[in-house]
Design a protein around this motif. Structure first.
Motif, mmCIF file in Angstrom:
data_model
loop_
_atom_site.group_PDB
_atom_site.id
_atom_site.type_symbol
_atom_site.label_atom_id
_atom_site.label_comp_id
_atom_site.label_asym_id
_atom_site.label_seq_id
_atom_site.Cartn_x
_atom_site.Cartn_y
_atom_site.Cartn_z
ATOM 1 N N ALA A 87 63.821 -28.266 56.805
ATOM 2 C CA ALA A 87 64.663 -27.068 56.922
ATOM 3 C C ALA A 87 65.848 -27.241 55.977
ATOM 4 O O ALA A 87 66.820 -27.912 56.300
ATOM 5 N N HIS A 88 65.767 -26.640 54.821
ATOM 6 C CA HIS A 88 66.738 -26.865 53.759
ATOM 7 C C HIS A 88 68.125 -26.349 54.139
ATOM 8 O O HIS A 88 68.264 -25.330 54.820
ATOM 9 N N ALA A 89 69.149 -27.049 53.627
ATOM 10 C CA ALA A 89 70.535 -26.649 53.868
ATOM 11 C C ALA A 89 71.172 -26.019 52.644
ATOM 12 O O ALA A 89 72.337 -25.643 52.702
ATOM 13 N N ASP A 90 70.418 -25.903 51.549
ATOM 14 C CA ASP A 90 71.020 -25.434 50.306
ATOM 15 C C ASP A 90 70.372 -24.171 49.748
ATOM 16 O O ASP A 90 70.813 -23.645 48.731
ATOM 17 N N HIS A 91 69.305 -23.719 50.372
ATOM 18 C CA HIS A 91 68.708 -22.452 49.972
ATOM 19 C C HIS A 91 67.870 -21.911 51.118
ATOM 20 O O HIS A 91 67.440 -22.656 51.996
ATOM 21 N N LEU A 92 67.659 -20.607 51.096
ATOM 22 C CA LEU A 92 66.790 -19.959 52.075
ATOM 23 C C LEU A 92 65.355 -20.022 51.568
ATOM 24 O O LEU A 92 65.097 -19.897 50.371
ATOM 25 N N THR A 93 64.407 -20.208 52.465
ATOM 26 C CA THR A 93 63.003 -20.204 52.074
ATOM 27 C C THR A 93 62.454 -18.779 52.018
ATOM 28 O O THR A 93 62.814 -17.920 52.832
ATOM 29 N N ALA A 94 61.556 -18.562 51.060
ATOM 30 C CA ALA A 94 60.860 -17.271 50.941
ATOM 31 C C ALA A 94 59.477 -17.341 51.571
ATOM 32 O O ALA A 94 58.629 -16.472 51.309
ATOM 33 N N ALA A 95 59.225 -18.328 52.414
ATOM 34 C CA ALA A 95 57.877 -18.556 52.944
ATOM 35 C C ALA A 95 57.256 -17.329 53.606
ATOM 36 O O ALA A 95 56.094 -17.003 53.313
ATOM 37 N N PRO A 96 57.929 -16.620 54.506
ATOM 38 C CA PRO A 96 57.273 -15.457 55.125
ATOM 39 C C PRO A 96 56.910 -14.366 54.125
ATOM 40 O O PRO A 96 55.855 -13.731 54.247
ATOM 41 N N TYR A 97 57.753 -14.144 53.145
ATOM 42 C CA TYR A 97 57.471 -13.149 52.111
ATOM 43 C C TYR A 97 56.247 -13.548 51.302
ATOM 44 O O TYR A 97 55.343 -12.736 51.057
ATOM 45 N N LEU A 98 56.179 -14.818 50.900
ATOM 46 C CA LEU A 98 55.039 -15.295 50.129
ATOM 47 C C LEU A 98 53.756 -15.263 50.952
ATOM 48 O O LEU A 98 52.687 -14.900 50.444
ATOM 49 N N LYS A 99 53.865 -15.635 52.217
ATOM 50 C CA LYS A 99 52.685 -15.598 53.088
ATOM 51 C C LYS A 99 52.172 -14.162 53.246
ATOM 52 O O LYS A 99 50.953 -13.917 53.217
ATOM 53 N N ALA A 100 53.074 -13.213 53.393
ATOM 54 C CA ALA A 100 52.666 -11.813 53.534
ATOM 55 C C ALA A 100 51.995 -11.301 52.272
ATOM 56 O O ALA A 100 51.052 -10.497 52.338
ATOM 57 N N GLU A 101 52.450 -11.762 51.103
ATOM 58 C CA GLU A 101 51.908 -11.284 49.833
ATOM 59 C C GLU A 101 50.641 -12.021 49.412
ATOM 60 O O GLU A 101 49.757 -11.440 48.783
ATOM 61 N N LEU A 102 50.554 -13.329 49.778
ATOM 62 C CA LEU A 102 49.492 -14.168 49.220
ATOM 63 C C LEU A 102 48.622 -14.862 50.259
ATOM 64 O O LEU A 102 47.588 -15.435 49.905
ATOM 65 N N GLY A 103 49.035 -14.841 51.532
ATOM 66 C CA GLY A 103 48.277 -15.545 52.559
ATOM 67 C C GLY A 103 48.671 -17.008 52.646
ATOM 68 O O GLY A 103 49.665 -17.451 52.073
ATOM 69 N N GLY A 104 47.881 -17.780 53.380
ATOM 70 C CA GLY A 104 48.135 -19.207 53.548
ATOM 71 C C GLY A 104 48.772 -19.517 54.882
ATOM 72 O O GLY A 104 49.384 -18.661 55.531
ATOM 73 N N GLU A 105 48.614 -20.758 55.321
ATOM 74 C CA GLU A 105 49.233 -21.245 56.547
ATOM 75 C C GLU A 105 50.599 -21.843 56.242
ATOM 76 O O GLU A 105 50.744 -22.634 55.306
ATOM 77 N N LEU A 106 51.598 -21.479 57.048
ATOM 78 C CA LEU A 106 52.950 -22.004 56.895
ATOM 79 C C LEU A 106 53.069 -23.295 57.704
ATOM 80 O O LEU A 106 52.798 -23.303 58.910
ATOM 81 N N ALA A 107 53.470 -24.376 57.040
ATOM 82 C CA ALA A 107 53.499 -25.685 57.695
ATOM 83 C C ALA A 107 54.784 -26.438 57.392
ATOM 84 O O ALA A 107 55.399 -26.275 56.326
ATOM 85 N N ILE A 108 55.147 -27.302 58.344
ATOM 86 C CA ILE A 108 56.327 -28.160 58.246
ATOM 87 C C ILE A 108 56.078 -29.335 59.192
ATOM 88 O O ILE A 108 55.064 -29.370 59.897
ATOM 89 N N GLY A 109 56.975 -30.306 59.214
ATOM 90 C CA GLY A 109 56.814 -31.446 60.112
ATOM 91 C C GLY A 109 57.160 -31.106 61.556
ATOM 92 O O GLY A 109 58.009 -30.250 61.832
ATOM 93 N N ARG A 110 56.525 -31.798 62.490
ATOM 94 C CA ARG A 110 56.736 -31.535 63.910
ATOM 95 C C ARG A 110 58.186 -31.746 64.339
ATOM 96 O O ARG A 110 58.658 -31.104 65.296
ATOM 97 N N GLU A 111 58.908 -32.618 63.655
ATOM 98 C CA GLU A 111 60.295 -32.872 64.039
ATOM 99 C C GLU A 111 61.205 -31.675 63.792
ATOM 100 O O GLU A 111 62.379 -31.708 64.149
ATOM 101 N N ILE A 112 60.676 -30.582 63.224
ATOM 102 C CA ILE A 112 61.468 -29.365 63.112
ATOM 103 C C ILE A 112 61.932 -28.913 64.492
ATOM 104 O O ILE A 112 62.991 -28.277 64.626
#
Length: 303
Positions: A87-112
């Motif tokens: 979970a970055h502290a220096d920029h916002l992620t565009a992951a939901p936008y990219l997933k909506a446009e291109l598909g794919g599974e959104l993943a991160i570590g369990r310690e989130i």
């Protein structure tokens, strides 16, 4: 030999396909995002994307993400994964936008989940924020395997910068997130909530146990003194021999003393407050309020 080392060594020895990596550098946040793909199947993953935010006006745009979308479409790629190293502290992620446009599974570590609980309290979010990682499609454990087409990949838990940091070993390359910087710049800070400089040292040593030819793709570059260009690719061997903070011969206690003293002089990243609120939600913005606008909070004297 570790499973990660075996995976990398196998590709280097010609027993597997090497991935193709395309980088996208966002100078306002000093962030390197990546598209990595299997040349045989055209299956791809996007790593650590950027959502553009003008903090003065509060305006969001998708200029950086649209560059990635254009590349993916031009190359005829199919996105299988949208990956976050933490979970970055220096920029916002565009992951939901990219997933909506291109598909794919959104993943991160369990310690989130741990990060969500810490920052959920700091931002005093309500019960609608579940704090169970459900904003993501997959929560990786240390050593979990996955694939991008025919290329095998692995998630490595490398805490220290934050409790939830992952590195991704994909074929014979590694995406390190915020653990290492270029050899002339050093290492990431470890003073955010849940950060730990001793854990960071051990995580870095784990990465540097990989074969020396392993290519490392970093999440940031800030141009070390005397260097005029941004650079975000190096090797395990170069980091072992030349990293100004953690080269071979540096012992753990000396690193911890250096890192803690250095961190005590650093201010907070300028986008930490909006970034964490959005990124802990998997990149989803807060729900609109009764006037139709979305709001982010500024906790006073909390960070």
């Amino acid at each position: 030999m570790s499973r990660a080392s075996a995976l990398v060594s196998g590709v280097q020895a010609g027993r597997g396909a090497a991935p193709i990596v395309r980088s996208f550098f966002d100078e306002p946040t000093n962030t390197a995002s990546y598209v990595v793909h299997d040349p045989a199947t055209r299956s791809a993953a996007i790593i650590d994307s950027v959502l553009d935010l003008d903090i003065a006006s509060g305006r969001i745009s998708h200029k950086s993400a649209d560059k990635i979308i254009s590349y993916v479409k031009a190359e005829g790629l199919t996105v299988a994964w949208v990956l976050e190293t933490h979970a970055h502290a220096d920029h916002l992620t565009a992951a939901p936008y990219l997933k909506a446009e291109l598909g794919g599974e959104l993943a991160i570590g369990r310690e989130i989940i741990r990060v969500q609980n810490v920052f959920g309290k700091i931002f005093n979010v309500g019960t609608e924020f579940a704090r169970d990682g459900s904003e993501f499609d997959r929560l990786f454990e240390d050593g979990d395997s996955f694939a991008i087409g025919n290329i095998q990949a692995m998630a490595l838990h490398v805490p220290g910068h934050t409790p939830a940091d992952l590195a991704y070993v994909i074929g014979d390359v590694v995406f390190t997130g915020d653990t290492l910087f270029m050899p002339d710049y050093g290492t990431a800070r470890a003073d955010f909530p849940g950060g730990d400089s001793r854990q960071l040292f051990r995580s870095i040593r784990r990465l540097l146990s990989l074969p020396p030819e392993t290519r490392l793709f970093l999440c940031h570059d800030y141009k070390a003194v005397g260097r005029e260009q941004f650079v975000w690719e190096t090797t395990v061997g170069a980091e072992r021999s030349s990293n100004v903070h953690v080269h071979e011969g540096v012992v753990e206690d000396d690193f911890v003393a250096m890192r803690d003293a250095r961190d005590a002089t650093l201010g907070m990243p300028k986008l930490i407050i909006p970034s964490i609120q959005v990124n802990m939600r998997g990149g989803h913005l807060p729900e609109p309020e009764t006037n139709g606008a979305r709001f982010l909070k500024i906790p006073l004297d909390a960070l």
